[in-house]
Design an enzyme around this catalytic site. Structure first.
Site, PDB file in Angstrom:
ATOM      1  CE  LYS A  52      -3.733  -2.538   2.230  1.00  0.00           C
ATOM      2  NZ  LYS A  52      -4.495  -2.861   3.445  1.00  0.00           N
ATOM      3  CD  GLN A  96      -3.332  -4.533   6.516  1.00  0.00           C
ATOM      4  OE1 GLN A  96      -3.454  -3.471   5.924  1.00  0.00           O
ATOM      5  NE2 GLN A  96      -3.769  -5.674   6.009  1.00  0.00           N
ATOM      6  CG  ASP A 119      -9.089  -0.139   5.070  1.00  0.00           C
ATOM      7  OD1 ASP A 119      -8.951  -0.544   3.904  1.00  0.00           O
ATOM      8  OD2 ASP A 119      -8.259  -0.349   5.973  1.00  0.00           O
TER       9      ASP A 119
HETATM   10  N1  GUN Z   1      -6.780  -7.087   6.516  1.00  0.00           N
HETATM   11  C1  GUN Z   1      -7.184  -7.875   5.510  1.00  0.00           C
HETATM   12  N2  GUN Z   1      -7.664  -7.117   4.499  1.00  0.00           N
HETATM   13  C2  GUN Z   1      -7.593  -5.834   4.894  1.00  0.00           C
HETATM   14  C3  GUN Z   1      -7.938  -4.594   4.287  1.00  0.00           C
HETATM   15  O1  GUN Z   1      -8.465  -4.503   3.177  1.00  0.00           O
HETATM   16  N3  GUN Z   1      -7.670  -3.474   5.031  1.00  0.00           N
HETATM   17  C4  GUN Z   1      -7.134  -3.552   6.265  1.00  0.00           C
HETATM   18  N4  GUN Z   1      -6.941  -2.414   6.919  1.00  0.00           N
HETATM   19  N5  GUN Z   1      -6.810  -4.673   6.852  1.00  0.00           N
HETATM   20  C5  GUN Z   1      -7.039  -5.813   6.171  1.00  0.00           C
END
Ligand code: GUN
Length: 291
Positions: A52, A96, A119
């Site tokens: 990211k 995350q 998100d």
């Molecule tokens: N953990 C698994 N997928 C995601 C996601 O799309 N965003 C975040 N923040 N954590 C995750």
């Protein structure tokens, strides 16, 4: 059967995001800026957050990575969120998941300013999504919709079977596919661990979205000829033939299912890059909204 190429598609969409941002930077005075919060040492999470941050760089976005060890308290994390909420230079915040067990994910997600919830996990974002109101869509289901759209795949009137009801993939995916409007209008069956006749339901599916987190769970005998198969799973399994001793597989038994379907996403290089694409679209939107 055709592979749905997440890498190439994400690249094309990201080219458009980069251009759109570059054109607006002179008037906005700065680039979009994403803050990512990573708690603990989970290897997969480190890889995802790294991708990211790298994508932000590739798009000309700013990024801030805040890392804390697995013993960080919930109170400390809440304080970090409050500071990011108040920082006018930060457009989007992602924490995350998963978080260490002693931290309430709900408490942390609820603390994020919905205006920065790129998100799409905050209850306000999810509520707006259910109601079809403008919001930030959860990155993975949003990315899957972007992928289908780029391939001109219309799900309207089709039967979609979603396997898995997580808050971040299965549940929002079922809502996005079923609500009215572009990318929706499908007839959706949301299945989960208590579903009794999963194979029969899957055999009726024009589209299967597998998000159950079990390696090669969807087998060829569960897939109708010509179905579209979207594999959200990322599972590491042992493989003695690899130097690393392991490899990544999805929730779909790819080799056996591939010949039966019309379209299928590979793992890796399918849904993963599209999730990042969804996040970047949301970050661009948050930046533009803050103008
Ligand atoms: N953990 C698994 N997928 C995601 C996601 O799309 N965003 C975040 N923040 N954590 C995750």
């Amino acid at each position: 059967m055709q592979l749905l190429d997440g890498v190439g598609t994400a690249q094309r969409i990201q080219d458009r995001i980069r251009e759109e941002a570059a054109a607006l930077i002179p008037q906005r005075g700065r680039a979009p800026h994403l803050a990512a919060v990573l708690v603990g040492e989970d290897p997969a999470s480190q890889v995802y957050v790294g991708s990211k941050v790298k994508t932000c760089e590739a798009l000309g976005f700013g990024s801030t990575l805040i890392r804390r060890n697995a013993h960080t308290s919930e109170a400390e994390l809440l304080q970090i969120i409050r500071e990011l909420n108040a920082d006018p230079e930060i457009d989007g915040i992602l924490v995350q998941l998963p978080l260490p067990k002693h931290i309430s994910e709900n408490a942390i997600i609820n603390a994020i300013d919905p205006a920065k919830d790129v998100d799409g996990f905050h209850p306000v974002s999810q509520g707006n999504m259910v109601l079809g109101q403008p919001t930030y869509l959860p990155a993975t289901p949003f990315g899957i919709q972007l992928l289908l759209a780029e391939y001109g795949i219309d799900v309207s009137g089709k039967h979609a079977v979603v396997i898995g009801r997580s808050n971040i993939v299965g549940t929002p995916m079922s809502i996005l596919l079923s609500r009215s409007g572009t990318g929706g209008n499908a007839t959706v069956t949301l299945t989960h661990s208590r579903t009794q006749n999963l194979k029969e339901l899957c055999l009726q599916a024009d589209i299967i979205v597998a998000a159950i987190g079990k390696p090669r769970f969807v087998t060829a005998d569960m897939v109708k000829e010509g179905a579209i198969v979207i594999d959200v799973g990322i599972n590491r399994i042992e493989d003695a033939s690899r130097k690393s001793g392991s490899r990544l597989v999805g929730d779909v038994d790819f080799d056996a299912v591939f010949p039966k379907c019309s379209y299928i996403t590979p793992v890796p290089k399918g849904v993963g890059p599209m999730t990042i694409c969804g996040l970047m679209m949301n970050t661009l939107k948050a930046w533009k909204a803050g103008a």
